[in-house]
Design an enzyme around this catalytic site. Structure first.
Site, PDB file in Angstrom:
ATOM      1  N   THR A 120       0.824  -1.211   0.000  1.00 18.72           N
ATOM      2  CA  THR A 120       0.000   0.000   0.000  1.00 18.72           C
ATOM      3  C   THR A 120       0.860   1.263   0.000  1.00 18.72           C
ATOM      4  O   THR A 120       1.966   1.267   0.556  1.00 18.72           O
ATOM      5  CB  THR A 120      -0.903   0.010   1.253  1.00 18.72           C
ATOM      6  OG1 THR A 120      -1.473   1.312   1.399  1.00 18.72           O
ATOM      7  CG2 THR A 120      -0.136  -0.299   2.523  1.00 18.72           C
ATOM      8  N   TYR A 144      -1.460  -0.085  10.317  1.00 16.56           N
ATOM      9  CA  TYR A 144      -1.790  -0.765   9.055  1.00 16.56           C
ATOM     10  C   TYR A 144      -0.595  -0.675   8.102  1.00 16.56           C
ATOM     11  O   TYR A 144      -0.122  -1.692   7.571  1.00 16.56           O
ATOM     12  CB  TYR A 144      -3.034  -0.127   8.426  1.00 16.56           C
ATOM     13  CG  TYR A 144      -3.278  -0.547   7.003  1.00 16.56           C
ATOM     14  CD1 TYR A 144      -3.649  -1.849   6.696  1.00 16.56           C
ATOM     15  CD2 TYR A 144      -3.125   0.360   5.951  1.00 16.56           C
ATOM     16  CE1 TYR A 144      -3.862  -2.242   5.374  1.00 16.56           C
ATOM     17  CE2 TYR A 144      -3.344  -0.014   4.636  1.00 16.56           C
ATOM     18  CZ  TYR A 144      -3.708  -1.313   4.351  1.00 16.56           C
ATOM     19  OH  TYR A 144      -3.911  -1.699   3.044  1.00 16.56           O
TER      20      TYR A 144
HETATM   21  N1  LIG Z   1      -8.790  -1.172  -0.968  1.00 17.69           N
HETATM   22  C1  LIG Z   1      -7.751  -0.374  -1.023  1.00 17.69           C
HETATM   23  O1  LIG Z   1      -7.893   0.825  -1.294  1.00 17.69           O
HETATM   24  C2  LIG Z   1      -6.364  -0.901  -0.788  1.00 17.69           C
HETATM   25  C3  LIG Z   1      -5.290  -0.021  -0.900  1.00 17.69           C
HETATM   26  C4  LIG Z   1      -3.994  -0.508  -0.702  1.00 17.69           C
HETATM   27  C5  LIG Z   1      -3.772  -1.846  -0.420  1.00 17.69           C
HETATM   28  N2  LIG Z   1      -4.833  -2.705  -0.298  1.00 17.69           N
HETATM   29  C6  LIG Z   1      -4.568  -4.121   0.010  1.00 17.69           C
HETATM   30  O2  LIG Z   1      -5.245  -4.950  -0.937  1.00 17.69           O
HETATM   31  C7  LIG Z   1      -5.609  -6.178  -0.337  1.00 17.69           C
HETATM   32  C8  LIG Z   1      -7.070  -6.469  -0.631  1.00 17.69           C
HETATM   33  O3  LIG Z   1      -7.861  -5.413  -0.112  1.00 17.69           O
HETATM   34  P1  LIG Z   1      -9.425  -5.278  -0.436  1.00 17.69           P
HETATM   35  O4  LIG Z   1      -9.728  -3.835  -0.538  1.00 17.69           O
HETATM   36  O5  LIG Z   1      -9.772  -6.184  -1.535  1.00 17.69           O
HETATM   37  O6  LIG Z   1     -10.046  -5.776   0.948  1.00 17.69           O
HETATM   38  P2  LIG Z   1     -11.167  -6.883   1.243  1.00 17.69           P
HETATM   39  O7  LIG Z   1     -11.453  -6.783   2.704  1.00 17.69           O
HETATM   40  O8  LIG Z   1     -12.282  -6.759   0.277  1.00 17.69           O
HETATM   41  O9  LIG Z   1     -10.393  -8.241   0.917  1.00 17.69           O
HETATM   42  C9  LIG Z   1      -9.637  -8.966   1.868  1.00 17.69           C
HETATM   43  C10 LIG Z   1     -10.003 -10.439   1.713  1.00 17.69           C
HETATM   44  O10 LIG Z   1      -9.182 -11.216   2.596  1.00 17.69           O
HETATM   45  C11 LIG Z   1     -10.008 -12.105   3.343  1.00 17.69           C
HETATM   46  N3  LIG Z   1      -9.282 -12.334   4.622  1.00 17.69           N
HETATM   47  C12 LIG Z   1      -8.973 -11.407   5.555  1.00 17.69           C
HETATM   48  N4  LIG Z   1      -8.279 -11.979   6.548  1.00 17.69           N
HETATM   49  C13 LIG Z   1      -8.137 -13.297   6.233  1.00 17.69           C
HETATM   50  C14 LIG Z   1      -7.515 -14.405   6.874  1.00 17.69           C
HETATM   51  N5  LIG Z   1      -6.907 -14.280   8.053  1.00 17.69           N
HETATM   52  N6  LIG Z   1      -7.554 -15.603   6.263  1.00 17.69           N
HETATM   53  C15 LIG Z   1      -8.184 -15.754   5.062  1.00 17.69           C
HETATM   54  N7  LIG Z   1      -8.796 -14.751   4.422  1.00 17.69           N
HETATM   55  C16 LIG Z   1      -8.768 -13.533   4.995  1.00 17.69           C
HETATM   56  C17 LIG Z   1     -11.343 -11.415   3.474  1.00 17.69           C
HETATM   57  O11 LIG Z   1     -12.432 -12.280   3.705  1.00 17.69           O
HETATM   58  C18 LIG Z   1     -11.462 -10.730   2.102  1.00 17.69           C
HETATM   59  O12 LIG Z   1     -12.051 -11.573   1.140  1.00 17.69           O
HETATM   60  C19 LIG Z   1      -5.271  -6.038   1.150  1.00 17.69           C
HETATM   61  O13 LIG Z   1      -4.053  -6.709   1.392  1.00 17.69           O
HETATM   62  C20 LIG Z   1      -5.124  -4.543   1.354  1.00 17.69           C
HETATM   63  O14 LIG Z   1      -4.246  -4.242   2.404  1.00 17.69           O
HETATM   64  C21 LIG Z   1      -6.128  -2.256  -0.475  1.00 17.69           C
HETATM   65  O1  LIG Z   2     -15.956  10.984   3.379  1.00 17.53           O
HETATM   66  C1  LIG Z   2     -14.834  11.301   2.955  1.00 17.53           C
HETATM   67  C2  LIG Z   2     -13.853  10.328   2.654  1.00 17.53           C
HETATM   68  C3  LIG Z   2     -12.611  10.762   2.228  1.00 17.53           C
HETATM   69  N1  LIG Z   2     -12.345  12.093   2.083  1.00 17.53           N
HETATM   70  C4  LIG Z   2     -11.043  12.526   1.576  1.00 17.53           C
HETATM   71  O2  LIG Z   2     -10.857  11.881   0.333  1.00 17.53           O
HETATM   72  C5  LIG Z   2      -9.492  11.517   0.124  1.00 17.53           C
HETATM   73  C6  LIG Z   2      -9.408  10.017  -0.070  1.00 17.53           C
HETATM   74  O3  LIG Z   2      -9.776   9.340   1.131  1.00 17.53           O
HETATM   75  P1  LIG Z   2     -10.100   7.770   1.180  1.00 17.53           P
HETATM   76  O4  LIG Z   2     -10.629   7.478   2.541  1.00 17.53           O
HETATM   77  O5  LIG Z   2     -10.921   7.407   0.005  1.00 17.53           O
HETATM   78  O6  LIG Z   2      -8.681   7.082   0.968  1.00 17.53           O
HETATM   79  P2  LIG Z   2      -7.293   7.321   1.752  1.00 17.53           P
HETATM   80  O7  LIG Z   2      -6.433   8.155   0.856  1.00 17.53           O
HETATM   81  O8  LIG Z   2      -7.504   7.809   3.109  1.00 17.53           O
HETATM   82  O9  LIG Z   2      -6.692   5.851   1.943  1.00 17.53           O
HETATM   83  C7  LIG Z   2      -6.728   4.779   1.014  1.00 17.53           C
HETATM   84  O10 LIG Z   2      -5.560   4.709   0.251  1.00 17.53           O
HETATM   85  C8  LIG Z   2      -4.353   4.538   0.968  1.00 17.53           C
HETATM   86  C9  LIG Z   2      -3.260   4.430  -0.026  1.00 17.53           C
HETATM   87  O11 LIG Z   2      -3.092   5.605  -0.716  1.00 17.53           O
HETATM   88  C10 LIG Z   2      -4.398   3.320   1.875  1.00 17.53           C
HETATM   89  O12 LIG Z   2      -4.227   2.136   1.126  1.00 17.53           O
HETATM   90  C11 LIG Z   2      -5.687   3.246   2.657  1.00 17.53           C
HETATM   91  O13 LIG Z   2      -5.805   1.965   3.261  1.00 17.53           O
HETATM   92  C12 LIG Z   2      -6.884   3.478   1.788  1.00 17.53           C
HETATM   93  O14 LIG Z   2      -8.041   3.560   2.609  1.00 17.53           O
HETATM   94  C13 LIG Z   2      -8.755  12.026   1.364  1.00 17.53           C
HETATM   95  O15 LIG Z   2      -8.244  13.298   1.067  1.00 17.53           O
HETATM   96  C14 LIG Z   2      -9.854  12.137   2.422  1.00 17.53           C
HETATM   97  O16 LIG Z   2      -9.598  13.117   3.397  1.00 17.53           O
HETATM   98  C15 LIG Z   2     -13.307  13.050   2.357  1.00 17.53           C
HETATM   99  O17 LIG Z   2     -13.075  14.250   2.233  1.00 17.53           O
HETATM  100  N2  LIG Z   2     -14.534  12.618   2.811  1.00 17.53           N
END
Ligand SMILES: NC(=O)c1ccc[n+]([C@@H]2O[C@H](COP(=O)([O-])OP(=O)(O)OC[C@H]3O[C@@H](n4cnc5c(N)ncnc54)[C@H](O)[C@@H]3O)[C@@H](O)[C@H]2O)c1
Ligand SMILES: O=c1ccn([C@@H]2O[C@H](COP(=O)(O)OP(=O)(O)O[C@H]3O[C@H](CO)[C@H](O)[C@H](O)[C@H]3O)[C@@H](O)[C@H]2O)c(=O)[nH]1
Length: 329
Positions: A120, A144
């Site tokens: 991330t 995180y």
């Molecule tokens: N969504 C984002 O914006 C974002 C940004 C940066 C990184 N990531 C990373 O991407 C990956 C996927 O994120 P996502 O947004 O799809 O989240 P998500 O919660 O939709 O997916 C996570 C999946 O992992 C499974 N899981 C969690 N813990 C587990 C365990 N102990 N054993 C088996 N399964 C387990 C959950 O059931 C789920 O299906 C994560 O590693 C997250 O840190 C996400």
């Molecule tokens: O209701 C809201 C939600 C968000 N924001 C703003 O929108 C932007 C994006 O916020 P998000 O919550 O959509 O995403 P973040 O940038 O906080 O974080 C996301 O992206 C990160 C990586 O860049 C990490 O992976 C993190 O886990 C993931 O949630 C930020 O400026 C935040 O302050 C608002 O103004 N109002």
């Protein structure tokens, strides 16, 4: 076209399920290992094998490695809510760091040679000038981000010692959904700006709060590098192909290298939905950097990744279509 088995942890989740679909379409035989804590079996649309299990259950995990002998592991499973990681850090070190350790131990035991890791942009914290290159200092500001950085370090050291090659992908702001709305972000309490704004347009929330209007950015609101989940998923297939052609272990940012402000995002959601939902200005959210944008040239140059959905309108349109389907309207 490959007929190898690949193991995808967290493959029933938001991002993992897009990658699983693309892997199946590319001919891989996909085994999903997921405890369904936030994921859903419905997100697996091509009949992929789902083993419902927790990464903590090393016995079950060993059974999967024995049964399918995966050539590669893609590791998505994690807990992902940054603010929750501040109030419950050990949940993050347990599920993200310790469970990655268990998975790596299994990979070493079973001689897996390729590993792709979901990292991330949170590993950068507050990068200088709001732009993060892979070589920028990694100074996470919450457990995180730290739990993910520790996993990157374990991966690096394991690779050096045990002949495993890996790609760690540092995602920026993942958004949007499958253009055919077969899968998307399901968690109703998600806090991500684009999802929240679509829910507000549907009347599922009272409106959207802009967290901070006094940042040193052009319109005073936070700037992020929003990337379409379909492009992000394609980056994983590019990473896998790279490892298959014996590419060296490496870490890449996955973003477009271009930022959008909160006001811009809200304007586009209003345009796409045609609904003028309420917007209020609020204080900054603690721990939010003003600007976080990727230096994103390495992934294009080394992996040959070419984004196809690099457009905020498209990201929002796909997110909006998915959110309506989820809400049944
Ligand atoms: N969504 C984002 O914006 C974002 C940004 C940066 C990184 N990531 C990373 O991407 C990956 C996927 O994120 P996502 O947004 O799809 O989240 P998500 O919660 O939709 O997916 C996570 C999946 O992992 C499974 N899981 C969690 N813990 C587990 C365990 N102990 N054993 C088996 N399964 C387990 C959950 O059931 C789920 O299906 C994560 O590693 C997250 O840190 C996400
Ligand atoms: O209701 C809201 C939600 C968000 N924001 C703003 O929108 C932007 C994006 O916020 P998000 O919550 O959509 O995403 P973040 O940038 O906080 O974080 C996301 O992206 C990160 C990586 O860049 C990490 O992976 C993190 O886990 C993931 O949630 C930020 O400026 C935040 O302050 C608002 O103004 N109002």
């Amino acid at each position: 076209m490959s007929t190898e088995h690949v193991l995808v942890t967290g493959g029933a989740g938001y991002i993992g399920s897009h990658v699983v679909r693309q892997l199946s379409e590319a001919g891989y035989r996909v085994i999903v290992y997921d405890n369904l804590s936030t994921g859903s079996a419905e997100a697996l649309v091509h009949g992929e094998t789902l083993v419902v299990g927790d990464l903590e259950d090393t016995g079950k995990l060993d059974g999967v490695f024995r049964s399918y002998a995966p050539a590669a592991v893609l590791h998505f499973a994690a807990a992902i809510v940054a603010p929750e990681s501040v109030s419950d850090p050990l949940k993050y070190y347990a599920n993200n760091t310790a469970n990655t350790l268990r998975l790596l131990q299994a990979c070493v035991r079973h001689g897996v040679g390729r590993f792709i890791f979901s990292s991330t942009a949170a590993v950068y914290g507050f990068p200088e000038g709001g732009i993060a290159a892979e070589s920028s200092p990694t100074v996470p500001i919450n457990p995180y981000g730290t739990s993910k950085l520790m996993s990157e370090w374990m991966l690096r050291d394991t690779a050096l010692a045990h002949g495993l090659r890996y790609v760690a992908l540092r995602y920026f702001n993942v958004a949007g959904a499958d253009p055919q709305s077969r899968m998307g972000q399901r968690t109703p309490e998600a806090t991500h700006l684009i999802k929240v704004s679509c829910q507000a347009a549907l009347g599922m929330r009272q409106g959207v709060s802009i967290f901070g209007t006094d940042y040193p950015t052009a319109d005073g609101t936070g700037i992020r590098d929003y990337i379409h989940v379909e492009d992000l998923a394609a980056a994983h297939l590019a990473a896998l192909a790279y490892l298959e052609r014996e590419g060296e272990s490496d870490t890449f940012n996955v973003g477009y290298g271009r930022g959008s402000s909160v006001r811009e995002v809200i304007r586009v959601v209003r345009e796409v939905s045609g609904i003028d939902f309420p917007v209020t200005e609020a204080a900054r959210r603690p721990g939010d950097p003003g600007e976080l944008v990727a230096r994103a040239d390495r992934i294009r140059n080394v992996l040959g990744w070419e984004p196809k959905f690099d457009d905020l309108q498209t990201i929002v349109a796909d997110a909006w279509r998915w959110e309506r389907k989820l809400a049944g309207v």
